[in-house]
Design a protein around this motif. Structure first.
Motif, PDB file in Angstrom:
ATOM      1  N   GLY A   1      -0.817  -0.455  -6.279  1.00 37.89           N
ATOM      2  CA  GLY A   1      -1.474   0.377  -5.268  1.00 37.89           C
ATOM      3  C   GLY A   1      -2.773  -0.236  -4.800  1.00 37.89           C
ATOM      4  N   GLY A   2      -3.517   0.542  -4.021  1.00 37.14           N
ATOM      5  CA  GLY A   2      -4.788   0.069  -3.478  1.00 37.14           C
ATOM      6  C   GLY A   2      -5.823  -0.165  -4.573  1.00 37.14           C
ATOM      7  N   THR A   3      -5.816   0.692  -5.578  1.00 41.04           N
ATOM      8  CA  THR A   3      -6.803   0.576  -6.655  1.00 41.04           C
ATOM      9  C   THR A   3      -6.646  -0.761  -7.370  1.00 41.04           C
ATOM     10  N   GLU A   4      -5.415  -1.078  -7.739  1.00 40.21           N
ATOM     11  CA  GLU A   4      -5.216  -2.342  -8.455  1.00 40.21           C
ATOM     12  C   GLU A   4      -5.494  -3.537  -7.541  1.00 40.21           C
TER      13      GLU A   4
ATOM     14  N   GLU B   1     -18.079   2.470  -0.436  1.00 43.58           N
ATOM     15  CA  GLU B   1     -16.734   1.988  -0.782  1.00 43.58           C
ATOM     16  C   GLU B   1     -15.989   3.036  -1.608  1.00 43.58           C
ATOM     17  N   HIS B   2     -14.679   2.884  -1.647  1.00 36.04           N
ATOM     18  CA  HIS B   2     -13.851   3.699  -2.541  1.00 36.04           C
ATOM     19  C   HIS B   2     -14.220   3.344  -3.985  1.00 36.04           C
ATOM     20  N   HIS B   3     -13.996   4.289  -4.904  1.00 33.63           N
ATOM     21  CA  HIS B   3     -14.352   4.017  -6.300  1.00 33.63           C
ATOM     22  C   HIS B   3     -13.553   2.860  -6.900  1.00 33.63           C
TER      23      HIS B   3
ATOM     24  N   ASN C   1     -13.560   3.775   6.456  1.00 33.88           N
ATOM     25  CA  ASN C   1     -13.935   4.663   5.349  1.00 33.88           C
ATOM     26  C   ASN C   1     -12.971   5.836   5.239  1.00 33.88           C
ATOM     27  N   ASN C   2     -12.590   6.144   4.004  1.00 34.75           N
ATOM     28  CA  ASN C   2     -11.583   7.181   3.768  1.00 34.75           C
ATOM     29  C   ASN C   2     -12.114   8.600   3.929  1.00 34.75           C
ATOM     30  N   GLU C   3     -13.431   8.795   3.899  1.00 36.56           N
ATOM     31  CA  GLU C   3     -13.956  10.163   4.007  1.00 36.56           C
ATOM     32  C   GLU C   3     -14.381  10.517   5.420  1.00 36.56           C
TER      33      GLU C   3
ATOM     34  N   THR D   1     -11.725  -7.209   2.109  1.00 31.86           N
ATOM     35  CA  THR D   1     -11.831  -5.879   2.697  1.00 31.86           C
ATOM     36  C   THR D   1     -10.755  -4.960   2.141  1.00 31.86           C
ATOM     37  N   ASP D   2     -11.159  -3.745   1.828  1.00 33.75           N
ATOM     38  CA  ASP D   2     -10.230  -2.689   1.435  1.00 33.75           C
ATOM     39  C   ASP D   2      -9.727  -2.088   2.745  1.00 33.75           C
ATOM     40  N   ALA D   3      -8.476  -2.397   3.069  1.00 37.11           N
ATOM     41  CA  ALA D   3      -7.915  -1.945   4.348  1.00 37.11           C
ATOM     42  C   ALA D   3      -6.911  -0.809   4.153  1.00 37.11           C
ATOM     43  N   VAL D   4      -7.053  -0.116   3.009  1.00 34.94           N
ATOM     44  CA  VAL D   4      -6.090   0.953   2.675  1.00 34.94           C
ATOM     45  C   VAL D   4      -5.997   2.002   3.789  1.00 34.94           C
ATOM     46  N   GLN D   5      -7.140   2.362   4.383  1.00 33.51           N
ATOM     47  CA  GLN D   5      -7.124   3.378   5.447  1.00 33.51           C
ATOM     48  C   GLN D   5      -7.045   2.740   6.836  1.00 33.51           C
ATOM     49  N   ALA D   6      -7.024   1.417   6.866  1.00 37.41           N
ATOM     50  CA  ALA D   6      -7.082   0.742   8.171  1.00 37.41           C
ATOM     51  C   ALA D   6      -5.713   0.395   8.719  1.00 37.41           C
TER      52      ALA D   6
ATOM     53  N   LEU E   1      -4.122  -3.292   0.410  1.00 40.07           N
ATOM     54  CA  LEU E   1      -3.446  -2.208   1.122  1.00 40.07           C
ATOM     55  C   LEU E   1      -2.596  -1.391   0.151  1.00 40.07           C
ATOM     56  N   SER E   2      -2.206  -0.208   0.617  1.00 37.89           N
ATOM     57  CA  SER E   2      -1.484   0.739  -0.236  1.00 37.89           C
ATOM     58  C   SER E   2      -0.393   1.409   0.590  1.00 37.89           C
ATOM     59  N   ALA E   3       0.781   1.653  -0.034  1.00 33.09           N
ATOM     60  CA  ALA E   3       1.912   2.194   0.730  1.00 33.09           C
ATOM     61  C   ALA E   3       1.769   3.678   1.065  1.00 33.09           C
ATOM     62  N   HIS E   4       1.205   4.461   0.125  1.00 29.37           N
ATOM     63  CA  HIS E   4       1.336   5.915   0.300  1.00 29.37           C
ATOM     64  C   HIS E   4       0.438   6.513   1.387  1.00 29.37           C
ATOM     65  N   LYS E   5      -0.439   5.694   1.965  1.00 27.77           N
ATOM     66  CA  LYS E   5      -1.268   6.209   3.072  1.00 27.77           C
ATOM     67  C   LYS E   5      -0.570   6.002   4.420  1.00 27.77           C
ATOM     68  N   ILE E   6       0.535   5.246   4.381  1.00 25.03           N
ATOM     69  CA  ILE E   6       1.218   4.913   5.650  1.00 25.03           C
ATOM     70  C   ILE E   6       2.706   5.265   5.574  1.00 25.03           C
TER      71      ILE E   6
HETATM   72  C1  LIG Z   1     -10.145   3.321   1.020  1.00 31.04           C
HETATM   73  C2  LIG Z   1      -9.267   3.454  -0.182  1.00 31.04           C
HETATM   74  N1  LIG Z   1      -9.192   2.458  -1.066  1.00 31.04           N
HETATM   75  C3  LIG Z   1      -8.414   2.521  -2.158  1.00 31.04           C
HETATM   76  C4  LIG Z   1      -7.672   3.637  -2.423  1.00 31.04           C
HETATM   77  C5  LIG Z   1      -6.815   3.675  -3.647  1.00 31.04           C
HETATM   78  O1  LIG Z   1      -5.465   3.450  -3.311  1.00 31.04           O
HETATM   79  P1  LIG Z   1      -4.296   3.918  -4.295  1.00 31.04           P
HETATM   80  O2  LIG Z   1      -4.261   5.413  -4.239  1.00 31.04           O
HETATM   81  O3  LIG Z   1      -3.057   3.280  -3.739  1.00 31.04           O
HETATM   82  O4  LIG Z   1      -4.628   3.390  -5.636  1.00 31.04           O
HETATM   83  C6  LIG Z   1      -7.723   4.732  -1.541  1.00 31.04           C
HETATM   84  C7  LIG Z   1      -6.989   5.981  -1.849  1.00 31.04           C
HETATM   85  O5  LIG Z   1      -7.509   7.079  -1.696  1.00 31.04           O
HETATM   86  C8  LIG Z   1      -8.534   4.632  -0.381  1.00 31.04           C
HETATM   87  O6  LIG Z   1      -8.620   5.622   0.496  1.00 31.04           O
END
Ligand SMILES: Cc1ncc(COP(=O)(O)O)c(C=O)c1O
Length: 390
Positions: free
Chosen positions: A72-75, A101-103, A152-154, A177-182, A200-205
């Motif tokens: 996922g995005g975190t890893e 940034e995201h945690h 930014n995710n928020e 760059t964390d492009a999870v929300q991009a 990037l992460s699958a579950h946001k798209i």
């Molecule tokens: C900007 C951003 N980075 C990282 C993550 C983490 O991604 P994942 O839930 O796939 O671990 C998220 C999820 O909320 C996010 O919004």
């Protein structure tokens, strides 16, 4: 109340039918281990390769071997930050990131601090933008990595990624760059934008949960953070999640191909929501950049009330929203993003994130605003703070 309206797409999205179709055979028909040499294994590996290629195309990477699958995005964020920091420790031990940034990024940086690295957490202005002069001033001789999120995710603010990457490269620093929300929200072209590493992460798209990817430009070294069977060219051990990877590949393909049309739809619905809101509700502010922002995310502070109380009343009406980023939404701490944007605590605490999907209709929005207006009025009637005086 049977009506359910899901306005929490920045937290997660439903899996689309096209993605499901891609994944389903991998569970019980094409279920080989991608590491096996026999035909079942080779078929599984070809599914993984196809997904890798779809992602390469979606972000315009040069080679599909620049894509590494993760959980996922975190890893992906952890692997980028810890991986590069460990690989280049001899060159320097300073990293630059931002306070919003995201945690997944912030806590990876905190871990590095425990290991003796130094991290600069850049402030942002009240719209959530990192200042380029601030970035320039924070660069040191021992800076090895700059990590700034794309969207930014928020609050949905979109950073000036291309300029930030250029600054990084002018000083011989890698840029992540964390492009999870991009992905699916803005055009991502890693070559044109000079991005070295991208998460990037699958579950946001509209893909499945628990799978993501890290792009690493070839030639850049990074150390693995997991050890095992040497999958993903030794950089990310663990049996490949073939159904998840197939879903991720399809989700990235669809999100990147359709982003213009998706954005157009989201903008129409977001603007309609804001228009209706202005008609029915008083005393609120919209947080984030006025125009350099994602069309999917609207963060609003309603004066004189608690965001959590509003969230609960909306939930009773079948409307799902969020008060902060998904992983922190169960904590009552004020959002670190709104805090960094200098929002006074009482205003930050009255904030709600509405994140739209293309399945939301104008009739849904009418209902949401109707219920929102009732909930806000109800809470203000019992609030000791006069909203109009804030
Ligand atoms: C900007 C951003 N980075 C990282 C993550 C983490 O991604 P994942 O839930 O796939 O671990 C998220 C999820 O909320 C996010 O919004």
């Amino acid at each position: 109340m049977d009506r359910k309206i899901y306005l929490d797409n920045a937290s997660t999205t439903y899996v689309s039918q096209e993605v499901l179709n891609e994944m389903m055979p991998c569970f019980n028909v094409l279920y080989g281990n991608a590491g096996s040499i026999h035909s079942f294994g080779r078929t599984a590996m070809s599914i993984v390769d196809k997904a890798r290629d779809r992602i390469r195309e979606g972000i315009n990477a040069q080679k599909s071997t620049e894509i590494y699958f993760t959980s996922g995005g975190t890893e992906a964020d952890n692997l980028a930050i810890l991986g590069v920091a460990h690989a280049y420790a001899e060159k320097g031990k300073h990293i630059i990131t931002s306070q919003i940034e995201h945690h997944a990024v912030l806590n990876a940086c905190k871990q590095l601090e425990k290991e003796g690295y130094e991290v600069t957490y850049l402030p942002v202005d009240k719209s959530g933008l990192v200042s380029l002069p601030d970035l320039l001033h924070s660069i040191r001789k021992d800076t090895i990595l700059i990590s700034i999120m794309s969207v930014n995710n928020e609050v949905g603010t979109i950073q000036n990624i291309k300029s930030i990457a250029k600054i990084a490269h002018d000083y011989g620093i890698f840029f992540h760059t964390d492009a999870v929300q991009a992905i699916g929200q803005v055009k991502i072209d890693v070559q044109d934008m000079e991005i070295d590493l991208l998460s990037l992460s699958a579950h946001k798209i509209h893909g499945p949960k628990g799978v993501g990817a890290l792009y690493v430009k070839s030639g850049i070294k990074f150390e693995p953070i997991t050890y095992g069977g040497n999958q993903e060219r030794n950089m990310r051990s663990g049996t490949e999640n073939v159904p998840g990877i197939a879903g991720l590949g399809k989700a990235v393909e669809l999100a990147t191909k359709n982003y213009i049309i998706t954005n157009r739809k989201l903008k129409i619905i977001r603007d309609y929501f804001l228009e209706k809101l202005a008609e029915k509700v008083e005393y609120y502010q919209i947080n984030g950049h006025p125009y350099q922002k994602s069309n999917a995310i609207v963060n609003i502070s309603f004066y004189g009330i608690e965001g959590e109380a509003l969230l609960m009343l909306l939930d009773l009406s079948g409307i799902c929203v969020s008060t902060g980023s998904a992983c922190t939404s169960k904590s009552l701490l004020p959002s670190h993003v709104l805090e960094a944007m200098h929002l006074p605590k009482d205003i930050a605490q009255g904030s709600i994130r509405f994140s739209f999907g293309t399945n939301i209709s104008k009739a849904d929005v009418d209902y949401v605003v109707e219920e929102l207006a009732k909930a806000v009025a109800k809470l203000r009637a019992i609030s000791p703070i006069q909203a109009g005086r804030i």
